[in-house]
Write an enzyme that holds these catalytic residues in place. Structure first.
Site, short mmCIF file in Angstrom:
data_model
loop_
_atom_site.label_atom_id
_atom_site.label_comp_id
_atom_site.label_asym_id
_atom_site.label_seq_id
_atom_site.Cartn_x
_atom_site.Cartn_y
_atom_site.Cartn_z
N ARG A 1 1.00 -0.94 0.04
CA ARG A 1 0.23 -0.17 -0.34
C ARG A 1 0.67 1.52 0.00
O ARG A 1 0.35 2.53 -0.47
CB ARG A 1 -1.00 -0.20 1.79
CG ARG A 1 -2.09 0.72 1.52
CD ARG A 1 -2.39 1.90 0.72
NE ARG A 1 -3.28 2.82 0.45
CZ ARG A 1 -2.26 4.12 -0.10
NH1 ARG A 1 -1.26 4.36 -0.34
NH2 ARG A 1 -2.90 4.98 0.44
N LEU B 1 -1.30 7.22 8.83
CA LEU B 1 -2.56 6.67 8.29
C LEU B 1 -2.29 5.22 7.74
O LEU B 1 -3.11 4.59 6.54
CB LEU B 1 -3.11 6.95 7.92
CG LEU B 1 -3.99 8.51 9.18
CD1 LEU B 1 -5.34 8.97 8.21
CD2 LEU B 1 -4.04 8.27 10.48
N PRO B 2 -0.87 4.17 7.97
CA PRO B 2 -0.94 2.58 7.13
C PRO B 2 -2.20 2.24 6.61
O PRO B 2 -2.61 1.85 7.92
CB PRO B 2 1.08 2.36 7.64
CG PRO B 2 0.72 2.91 8.88
CD PRO B 2 -0.20 4.30 9.22
N HIS B 3 -2.69 2.05 5.80
CA HIS B 3 -3.47 0.89 6.59
C HIS B 3 -3.45 -0.20 5.34
O HIS B 3 -3.04 -0.43 3.73
CB HIS B 3 -5.01 1.41 5.88
CG HIS B 3 -4.96 2.65 4.54
ND1 HIS B 3 -4.23 3.82 4.57
CD2 HIS B 3 -5.59 2.38 3.48
CE1 HIS B 3 -4.58 3.80 2.92
NE2 HIS B 3 -4.84 3.39 2.72
N ALA B 4 -4.13 -1.37 5.12
CA ALA B 4 -4.21 -2.41 4.00
C ALA B 4 -5.07 -3.31 4.21
O ALA B 4 -6.11 -3.18 4.71
CB ALA B 4 -2.86 -3.16 4.75
#
Length: 155
Positions: free
Chosen positions: A51, A65-68
């Site tokens: 991501r 806001l790291p997201h996956a």
């Protein structure tokens, strides 16, 4: 309406003494997601890094806001980390990051994932809230600050 308390458990909040790099942080996030939510750490790291390669999730003002999307999940889950020493995160404003909220969504999550991201992003855009978070080193207090904030805003 989605609430912070739907995304975050008290034990999914952690204060990190030091973290050497963005990549190391992704591993720390994945380890926390594994211990709290039972996710597979290696898959989480791969999903987060994949991501990030599309564009950094450092949104500015020290917030990332790291997201996956992660297979095997049936709801959107989060972990929150406060870094005692901010790290370089390739953020949009080039500021180092010390507040990290990571979201994990089911692979087929549509609007729920986006709603969760919007909620977290909106909440962590509040300068007063971020100041409060940075002033605390106790995970239980940080959890309370995050989950009570929306109640105050909603009132």
């Amino acid at each position: 309406m989605m609430k912070f308390s739907d995304l975050l458990k008290p034990d999914a909040v952690k204060v990190m003494g030091s973290c050497s790099s963005k990549k190391r942080l992704m591993h720390d996030i994945a380890d926390l997601a594994e211990s709290v939510h039972g996710l597979h750490a290696q898959r989480v790291v791969e999903a987060l890094l994949e991501r990030e390669s599309l564009g950094p999730t450092g949104v500015g003002h020290g917030v990332a806001l790291p997201h996956a999307r992660v297979s095997g999940l049936d709801e959107v889950l989060g972990v929150f980390m406060l870094l005692e020493r901010p790290i370089d995160f390739d953020a949009v404003d080039r500021q180092p990051v010390d507040l990290v909220f990571s979201l994990f969504a089911p692979e087929e999550a549509g609007v729920e994932h986006l709603k969760a991201l919007a909620l977290v992003s909106r909440t962590l855009r509040d300068a007063g809230l971020c100041t409060k978070l940075r002033a605390n080193r106790d995970p239980a207090t940080l959890f309370t600050i995050l989950t009570e904030f929306e109640t105050v805003k909603a009132a």
